[in-house]
Design an enzyme around this catalytic site. Sequence first.
Site, PDB file in Angstrom:
ATOM      1  N   ASN A   1      27.110  79.941  30.609  1.00 21.91           N
ATOM      2  CA  ASN A   1      28.216  80.624  31.286  1.00 21.91           C
ATOM      3  C   ASN A   1      28.653  79.786  32.489  1.00 21.91           C
ATOM      4  OD1 ASN A   1      29.696  83.228  31.535  1.00 21.91           O
ATOM      5  ND2 ASN A   1      28.551  83.478  33.452  1.00 21.91           N
TER       6      ASN A   1
ATOM      7  N   HIS B   1      37.303  83.303  36.652  1.00 20.75           N
ATOM      8  CA  HIS B   1      37.684  83.685  38.023  1.00 20.75           C
ATOM      9  C   HIS B   1      38.956  82.903  38.342  1.00 20.75           C
ATOM     10  CE1 HIS B   1      34.131  86.023  38.855  1.00 20.75           C
ATOM     11  NE2 HIS B   1      33.354  85.020  38.472  1.00 20.75           N
TER      12      HIS B   1
ATOM     13  N   ASP C   1      38.590  87.844  36.940  1.00 23.98           N
ATOM     14  CA  ASP C   1      39.439  88.411  37.995  1.00 23.98           C
ATOM     15  C   ASP C   1      40.554  87.409  38.272  1.00 23.98           C
ATOM     16  OD1 ASP C   1      37.815  86.623  39.569  1.00 23.98           O
ATOM     17  OD2 ASP C   1      36.682  88.297  40.444  1.00 23.98           O
TER      18      ASP C   1
HETATM   19  C1  XIL Z   1      28.611  87.416  42.721  1.00 23.72           C
HETATM   20  C2  XIL Z   1      28.445  88.904  43.018  1.00 23.72           C
HETATM   21  O1  XIL Z   1      29.564  89.603  42.508  1.00 23.72           O
HETATM   22  C3  XIL Z   1      28.295  89.122  44.499  1.00 23.72           C
HETATM   23  O2  XIL Z   1      28.026  90.496  44.794  1.00 23.72           O
HETATM   24  C4  XIL Z   1      27.165  88.266  45.036  1.00 23.72           C
HETATM   25  O3  XIL Z   1      27.069  88.413  46.445  1.00 23.72           O
HETATM   26  C5  XIL Z   1      27.393  86.814  44.676  1.00 23.72           C
HETATM   27  O4  XIL Z   1      27.540  86.678  43.278  1.00 23.72           O
HETATM   28  N1  XIL Z   1      29.729  83.718  39.366  1.00 23.72           N
HETATM   29  C6  XIL Z   1      28.687  84.443  38.861  1.00 23.72           C
HETATM   30  C7  XIL Z   1      28.345  85.756  39.462  1.00 23.72           C
HETATM   31  O5  XIL Z   1      28.111  84.051  37.834  1.00 23.72           O
HETATM   32  O6  XIL Z   1      26.964  86.020  39.395  1.00 23.72           O
HETATM   33  C8  XIL Z   1      28.806  85.875  40.885  1.00 23.72           C
HETATM   34  O7  XIL Z   1      28.594  87.213  41.330  1.00 23.72           O
HETATM   35  C9  XIL Z   1      30.275  85.486  40.988  1.00 23.72           C
HETATM   36  C10 XIL Z   1      30.473  84.068  40.556  1.00 23.72           C
END
Ligand code: XIL
Length: 349
Positions: free
Chosen positions: A202, A238, A269
Amino acid sequence: MPKTRLRLVGALAAVLVAAGVTTGTPAQAHERPATLAELAHRHGRYFGSATDNPELTDTAYTSVLGSEFDMITPGNGMKWYATEPQQGVFDWTNGDEIVDLARANHQRVRAHTLVWHSQLPDWLTGRDWTADELRAVLKKHIQTEVRHYRGKVYSWDVVNEAFNEDGTYRDTIWYRTLGPGYIADALRWAHQADPHAKLYLNDYNIEAVGPKSDAYYRLAQELKAQRVPLDGVGLQAHLALQYGYPTTLEDNLRRFSRLGLDTALTEVDVRMILPATDEKLAQQADWYRDLTAACLAVRRCVGITVWDYTDKYSWIPAFFPGEGAALPYDEQLRPKPAYFAIRQALGGK
Ligand code: XIL
């Protein structure tokens, strides 16, 4: 059953039917709009959301979480710092809470994540390890956690964020100490511990064809050739309006499919520089529509997960100051244009 009681039961049933109280009558099923999960299901896909333990006391929030989605990812509860806070001492409290909630709501779980450079406990990062020591630590963590959730989760993000933007291996404690073979080892150990869980790599910024997604493509080819148990590649997605839409997303999903791998959009997102305007929200909706359509267009894209569903609990404002409004529901849990765009892409009204 005595006759009088039978008659009573029959009368009660008649009253309930007349009052429309019985569940699942065809008339009622048509009145309620289909959920994102139901719409996705018509295409053989799931529609999921991440969630996190602190927000589970918000009942307005959990009501939508429990009804609109059919796949759940714990945002933090299964990470190393949470699950093995002291070496050899395991804590399943947060992960279990989310797995139990998902089960109560008839949802599946994408488990996240076993091997990552971030959110590691201090006992692990605060000292040096020989390769033999660290390999034993990694194996024990993976096998204990995967065994604990065996039969309870659909998939595991086994290795998270292993590559740099230019496609070279990220310089993490794992790569530095163990070399690139840690990825195949992690997949094999996870498979031994739960042979039915789908095992994923991932990462972010691998939505488009480019050096970083090419690195995954080559690695996946190698792992397949070596019969390493890899089932899928997760594209976090993201996205940010100011960086542009990954127009090669569909082609990229398709090339992984052709390797015989599942793909999934795992942490979607679409953030923007605040304030959110109608124009930006409309563009965001277009992106959500397009990425949903891209997944539907590729046979082995198995589903989409948003990284929580409401701006109320998004991680974006804390990690990208000045940015936000990234999710399909606003901070008041009202659906945004993005929500309706997703529905439209899924063929709903
Ligand atoms: C993020 C969480 O949403 C937050 O609450 C935490 O503080 C940091 O991590 N990539 C990932 C996720 O694989 O695990 C991350 O999640 C966001 C970026």
